[in-house]
Design an enzyme around this catalytic site. Structure first.
Site, PDB file in Angstrom:
ATOM      1  N   GLN A 119      22.091   1.964  23.972  1.00 40.99           N
ATOM      2  CA  GLN A 119      21.716   1.373  25.246  1.00 40.99           C
ATOM      3  C   GLN A 119      20.347   0.705  25.148  1.00 40.99           C
ATOM      4  OE1 GLN A 119      23.793   1.352  27.734  1.00 40.99           O
ATOM      5  NE2 GLN A 119      25.260   2.978  27.252  1.00 40.99           N
ATOM      6  N   PHE A 120      20.354  -0.609  25.326  1.00 41.80           N
ATOM      7  CA  PHE A 120      19.120  -1.409  25.386  1.00 41.80           C
ATOM      8  C   PHE A 120      18.235  -1.219  24.155  1.00 41.80           C
ATOM      9  CE2 PHE A 120      20.229  -0.845  29.936  1.00 41.80           C
ATOM     10  CZ  PHE A 120      20.409  -2.171  30.250  1.00 41.80           C
TER      11      PHE A 120
ATOM     12  N   ASN B 128      21.425   2.369  35.712  1.00 41.79           N
ATOM     13  CA  ASN B 128      21.846   3.703  35.285  1.00 41.79           C
ATOM     14  C   ASN B 128      23.276   3.993  35.715  1.00 41.79           C
ATOM     15  OD1 ASN B 128      19.766   5.020  33.769  1.00 41.79           O
ATOM     16  ND2 ASN B 128      18.505   4.997  35.608  1.00 41.79           N
TER      17      ASN B 128
ATOM     18  N   GLY C  22      18.708   5.246  19.463  1.00 42.96           N
ATOM     19  CA  GLY C  22      17.670   4.791  20.391  1.00 42.96           C
ATOM     20  C   GLY C  22      17.661   5.629  21.651  1.00 42.96           C
TER      21      GLY C  22
ATOM     22  N   LYS D  80       0.865  -1.183   0.000  1.00 47.48           N
ATOM     23  CA  LYS D  80       0.000   0.000   0.000  1.00 47.48           C
ATOM     24  C   LYS D  80       0.896   1.224   0.000  1.00 47.48           C
ATOM     25  CE  LYS D  80      -3.695   2.462   2.379  1.00 47.48           C
ATOM     26  NZ  LYS D  80      -3.053   3.754   2.102  1.00 47.48           N
TER      27      LYS D  80
END
Length: 1170
Positions: A813-814, A694, A715, A292
């Site tokens: 990170q992650f 952290n 990210g 589409k």
């Protein structure tokens, strides 16, 4: 006469012979008159036209030729129809006038108006209607008029002010006008007008839109007609404008052909949002798939008068294409009109009527048969049939892997040929949409095609246009499927899949009003969101069919009427691109499911105004956004989306059944899928675990993003780590995330965090945020395919800070687990790393350790931990569901579904992919030239720093911020040992510990060579900052120690003898360091208590230090150091060129060891060893 004068635009004629003669005379009068105004007014300008025309002229007109004004016209209309008009340009004066005279009599207002004199902010004009002429040309919906306008100039006017008799009428018109001087002859005026004879109603009435062409120079009628045709080309968005009569004829022909006499809309096939029920019950083996595009739907209608496009609202566009041969006249085909840079396309995806056959309800014409008919039409009528070979044209065996490999190659060749043909086209390029029809050999086949199309078209950029989703079309159904909305879940329909981030609902909107009838403005008092920021409350409506008529009703979720709080800019509510959104229009909204702790009114985000539906509301009082039932269905896809990862998993025969089971088990329940983005909820749960995570990230960033570094953060989310980079002293920062809402739109967005930090921190580095997806290349062309409709400023940021730019450090990170879904995504990610990272630059990564999870899930379906809350209820803290199979090869695409109570609502699962350390190290080395500098489990860091964190922060002289974090981590350690305020804290700590200890960190460096003896910079930096005696860390490269990997052994005596033999002549001063691990079982995870024991081996006159290290896996390694107290420091003395190894570091090593010994207070009691 008019027709004889036309020499262009396909000899289009606007004026009849009589009109032509009258206009010639009007032009002559205009040329000879002093105060005559000559203008052409275009009728029936709706809001979509107003916006499109305004945008067009803004783009083509030099800035110095554009004027914009907001002003109030107050017209006194006399019985002879002459007008005395006063225009107020000062907004403050306008407000005062409305306030003062809202309840005054007409006579008082008239006397006040006449009392005003011209000034910089007041313009006065007398219009003499008797001297003017007016011609209405209904066939083109225009009015041509000439009027005498005499401006009043202070001290110079030739006319006197009128006398007020009480017979005057007053008309108020508040105008927002844009004026474009398009050439030396004419000016275009585009005006948003609110008109009312009652002053206090002025701001509450709906807008009308006016378009006028005004002459500013003398021209002839040919030039005028050419100017008008140019404007009509813009209004009708076509190169060949047509008259109202021709448009009406085309619509009438369409209605007659299909016998749909009363309709004002296309009789087109309904497309509905796909849900899990459709996937489970209908789609496998019974549907074909196509893409589409991000285009507009039209019918192409071929007649003996030409070829036309009919919009959803039956607006007609004529195409600059020759009339087709007779057999292809009275032909209707369905498709998408797509605009790309430099070319326009019409992509046909179905046939409705051709060669006398109506295909709408004829069951004998299945989709494969209609595809053959479409191909023939494209070939015979337009000559643009690009070859695409079916798999069975060249192969006899039907094996999924072979089919997949074949179609990947065939699609690449097809689109290469497509682009070549397109680039040679000079007109509208009309061709077919490409369908892939399954052979029925496996239920996963259709989803394999869907996954292939999406990834190749979007992430590999095969198509020349942007995609908006995937279409599933039933194979054995006719064009139209009988059945209303109530049957959508009981019979096969055509389905549309869109990425969850693009799932949206179209709402008809009305703003809440204040007592005066104007839009009410509120102020946000939430410090977390946007303290003191103004916003408007937007009521959200959908359409409901009631007794044959559509009415707007407010959309409800669980019985709650939905509203949207939209922050204003310069007094206007705006969409995400900064465009104003207006009252009584249809606007597309997305719902941010990630704003877990906010009211729903802050989660609705306006994307864009839907001009087509706004036009339908204004013209026919229909299409008030989505229909109620459709909106409810879309809402389900928003709260329980079908993600890209689900499609990918369904397309794999090894995971298809498991994915179907998940969809079946959790259909219409709380098992929701969320993709690519997640954020931490505002909760105090597991504060210690979060502080610990952290703390590790902070030390990675502080160590490898040193002063002056330029950092790319892939990210970055909502900017939770910004303060870490600021504290590290980076020089320049660019954050990237796929979620534009998290970057810019929501109140706690990354951009807003940055703005707030700038208010409190001096010399903060420049920080920019780019909406981009690392699964595609960091080029503008690639990102526009993945994220269609991105604003211009984001495009500019991509070109400025990604294309051709390199960074000292890339932070990830992650988020890396998202890029391991498939080979294409991973290859693109690696290309991005390679392109953006400088030589000797660092890549920082944190993620789950794939080996840990893979081992724990062997023979199991899920891994979880839970806790008991203060009500005695047992809650899942996290749960990992295995999607992959134990027999799958370790590497890419090892899918899991993660529920994490800290970032997700109950039952909301996030699709991730396992990150295996060995695969990561090997792949990044091969694809990016990266070498692993250091890596370790969070589990090992946790054990190493236990003694440090169990002490109070007062012992280290920390800052308030550091002490708070230290205290949170300390309480985490204590809670794990059962020392907490209550059992709930202990329970949550143990549950969160199991999750955190699944993580690992990595540091890679882009260099062709790396010294294996390089120390753990993270550990060294940690120790320096906390001013603590140096711990011997469970690393191969730590504290500048060199570990002799060649002499590893499980027998400490053999290692010790090896050292003694090697250094027999040095009479070394030796300490034996044993790393003992006392394990306490906590469910299936072990807590390790580190203990360092020292044994004094032998004294010597010129002492050397030899150490043995016992690792957590009970391996012994020799470690070498040498104290150069008796000689000056010389790098050459501590480097062994023949072995290309450092034997030792300088005095620091001995100092570290002395501190360590002193801290243990055991040196006095160490027994002598012979």
């Amino acid at each position: 006469m008019g027709t004889k004068l036309k020499k262009s635009n396909n000899d289009i004629t606007i004026f009849s012979e009589n009109e032509y003669n009258e206009i010639v005379e009007m032009l002559r009068d205009y040329s000879n008159g002093d105060n005559l105004e000559f203008e052409v007014s275009f009728k029936n300008i709706n809001y979509p036209n107003f916006m499109r025309i305004t945008e067009h002229y803004i783009n083509i007109t030099p800035e110095n030729k554009i004027e914009s004004n907001n002003y109030l016209d107050i017209s006194l209309i006399f019985p002879d129809k002459n007008v005395y008009r006063v225009s107020l340009f000062n907004q403050e004066q306008i407000g005062e006038f409305i306030t003062k005279f809202s309840k005054a009599s007409s006579n008082d207002i008239s006397r006040y108006i006449v009392s005003l004199d011209p000034s910089d902010d007041i313009e006065i004009v007398y219009k003499n209607r008797g001297s003017g002429k007016l011609i209405g040309i209904d066939n083109w919906a225009i009015t041509i008029k000439s009027t005498e306008e005499i401006p009043l100039v202070a001290g110079k006017s030739k006319i006197s002010k009128p006398k007020i008799t009480g017979s005057e009428r007053i008309m108020y018109r508040y105008k927002t006008r844009y004026s474009f001087t398009i050439n030396k002859n004419s000016r275009i005026d585009i005006t948003d007008v609110k008109s009312s004879p009652i002053i206090w109603k002025l701001m509450t009435v709906p807008s009308n839109y006016e378009l006028e062409l005004e002459l500013i120079n003398k021209i002839d009628i040919n030039t005028l007609e050419s100017e008008l045709l140019n404007v009509f080309m813009i209004i009708q968005d076509t190169k060949i404008p047509i008259s109202k009569a021709e448009s009406d004829t085309v619509v009438e022909e369409y209605r007659n052909l299909l016998n749909v006499r009363q309709t004002n809309n296309l009789d087109s096939r309904n497309v509905i949002s796909v849900n899990s029920n459709h996937i489970i019950n209908f789609i496998p083996n019974r549907y074909a798939v196509t893409d589409k595009a991000d285009g507009e739907r039209y019918f192409l209608f071929s007649l003996n008068s030409g070829i036309y496009l009919l919009s959803i609202n039956l607006t007609v566009k004529k195409l600059n294409i020759p009339v087709l041969e007779k057999r292809y006249q009275n032909m209707l085909i369905d498709g998408e009109y797509i605009k790309t840079t430099g070319h326009d396309l019409f992509m046909v995806f179905d046939v409705i009527f051709a060669e006398g056959t109506d295909y709408r309800y004829d069951n004998t014409y299945s989709l494969p048969k209609r595809i053959i008919i479409i191909n023939n039409i494209i070939d015979k009528c337009f000559g643009n049939l690009i070859p695409f070979n079916d798999y069975t044209d060249k192969h006899n065996n039907l094996e999924l892997d072979s089919i997949k490999t074949y179609y990947k190659s065939e699609l690449s060749n097809y689109w290469k040929n497509f682009k070549n043909r397109l680039n040679k086209s000079t007109d509208l390029f009309i061709t077919r949409k490409l369908y892939l029809v399954p052979y029925g050999i496996d239920s996963s086949e259709i989803f394999m095609y869907a996954d292939m199309i999406w990834k190749l078209y979007v992430y590999n950029e095969l198509t020349p246009y942007q995609l908006d989703g995937i279409i599933y079309t039933p194979i054995n159904s006719p064009y139209l499927i009988r059945g209303g909305i109530d049957a959508y879940d009981t019979i096969p329909m055509e389905y549309k899949w869109k990425p969850p981030s693009q799932n949206s609902i179209d709402f008809y909107i009305r703003f809440k009003k204040d007592v005066s009838g104007a839009d009410a403005v509120y102020y946000d008092n939430s410090v977390e969101r946007a303290e003191g920021k103004p916003y408007k409350i937007c009521l959200l409506y959908v359409g409901l069919n009631k007794q044959g008529q559509e009415i707007p009703i407010q959309f409800k979720v669980n019985g709650v009427e939905q509203t949207a709080n939209i922050y204003t800019k310069d007094g206007e509510a705006t969409d995400i691109n900064g465009n104003a959104i207006n009252d009584n229009t249809v606007v597309e909204f997305v719902f941010d499911t990630l704003k877990i702790d906010m009211d729903d009114s802050y989660k609705w985000i306006p994307i864009r105004t839907r001009y087509d539906k706004t036009e339908s509301v204004q013209k026919y009082h229909k299409r008030y956004g989505n229909n109620l039932q459709i909106a409810n269905r879309i809402w389900k896809t928003i709260t329980n989306p079908i993600t890209e990862d689900i499609i990918s998993s369904l397309g794999d025969p090894t995971t298809f059944n498991k994915e179907i089971t998940l969809l079946s088990d959790f259909r219409d329940t709380k098992y929701n899928k969320q993709a690519l983005t997640y954020y931490q909820k505002n909760t105090s749960n597991a504060a210690g675990m979060r502080a610990f995570n952290n703390w590790i990230k902070s030390n990675m960033i502080t160590t490898y993003c040193r002063d002056g570094s330029k950092v790319l953060d892939i990210g970055c989310g909502r900017g939770g780590d910004l303060i870490k980079f600021i504290n590290a002293g980076v020089e320049f920062y660019v954050g990237i995330d796929i979620d534009n809402n998290g970057l810019y739109v929501i109140n706690d967005s990354a951009n807003n965090r940055y703005k707030n930090l700038k208010k409190t921190i001096q010399n903060i580095p420049p920080m920019y945020f780019i909406n981009a997806d690392a699964r595609g290349l960091f080029t503008l062309e690639a990102q526009e395919k993945i994220l269609p409709g991105m604003p211009d400023f984001n495009k500019s940021l991509i070109n400025k800070y990604l294309v051709g730019n390199k960074y000292d450090t890339i932070n990830c990170q992650f988020t890396i687990h998202y890029y391991l879904s498939d080979e294409l995504s991973w290859n693109n990610f690696c290309k991005n790393i390679n392109n953006q990272l400088k030589d000797n630059g660092y890549l920082l990564i944190t993620s789950f350790d794939g080996n840990l999870i893979h081992n724990k899930l062997k023979g199991k379906q899920k891994l979880s931990s839970s806790y008991t809350d203060n009500r005695g209820n047992k809650n899942i803290f996290f749960e990992i569901n295995k999607i992959y199979s134990d027999t799958d090869k370790v590497g890419l695409g090892m899918a899991i579904d993660l529920y994490n109570s800290l970032i997700s609502n109950p039952g909301t699962y996030i699709r991730e992919y396992l990150v295996f350390p060995e695969f990561l190290e090997k792949s990044l080395k091969e694809k990016c030239g990266l070498e692993l500098v250091e890596s370790d489990l969070f589990y090992n860091i946790f054990n190493t720093y236990k003694n440090y964190f169990k002490k109070t922060y007062n012992e280290y002289g920390m800052t308030d911020v550091s002490s708070k974090k230290h205290s949170e981590i300390r309480e985490f350690y204590l809670s794990l040992e059962g020392n907490a305020n209550n059992d709930i804290e202990i329970d949550i700590a143990r549950a969160s510990f199991k999750l955190a200890m699944l993580n690992r960190y990595y540091v890679f460096r882009k260099t062709s060579t790396i010294n294996i003896t390089e120390p753990s910079r993270i550990v060294n930096e940690l120790n320096n900052r906390i001013d603590l005696g140096k711990f011997i860390m469970p690393y191969f490269r730590t504290n500048n120690m060199f570990i002799d990997l060649d002499n590893v052994d499980t027998d400490i005596n053999r290692v010790y003898r090896n050292i003694r033999n090697k250094y027999r002549t040095t009479r070394p001063h030796v300490y034996l360091i044993k790393h003992n691990i006392n394990e306490n079982r906590l469910e299936d995870i072990y807590l390790s208590n580190n203990k360092l024991d020292f044994s004094k081996i032998k004294n010597g006159s010129d002492p050397k230090v030899l150490l043995i290290y016992k690792s957590p896996d009970k391996q012994f390694y020799p470690l070498y150091y040498q104290n150069y107290q008796s000689m000056p420091f010389d790098l050459d003395q501590i480097y062994l060129p023949d072995k290309k190894k450092y034997l030792l570091d300088s005095d620091r090593i001995i100092n570290d060891l002395n501190i360590l010994i002193n801290l243990t207070e055991k040196i006095k009691n160490i027994p002598q060893l012979s």
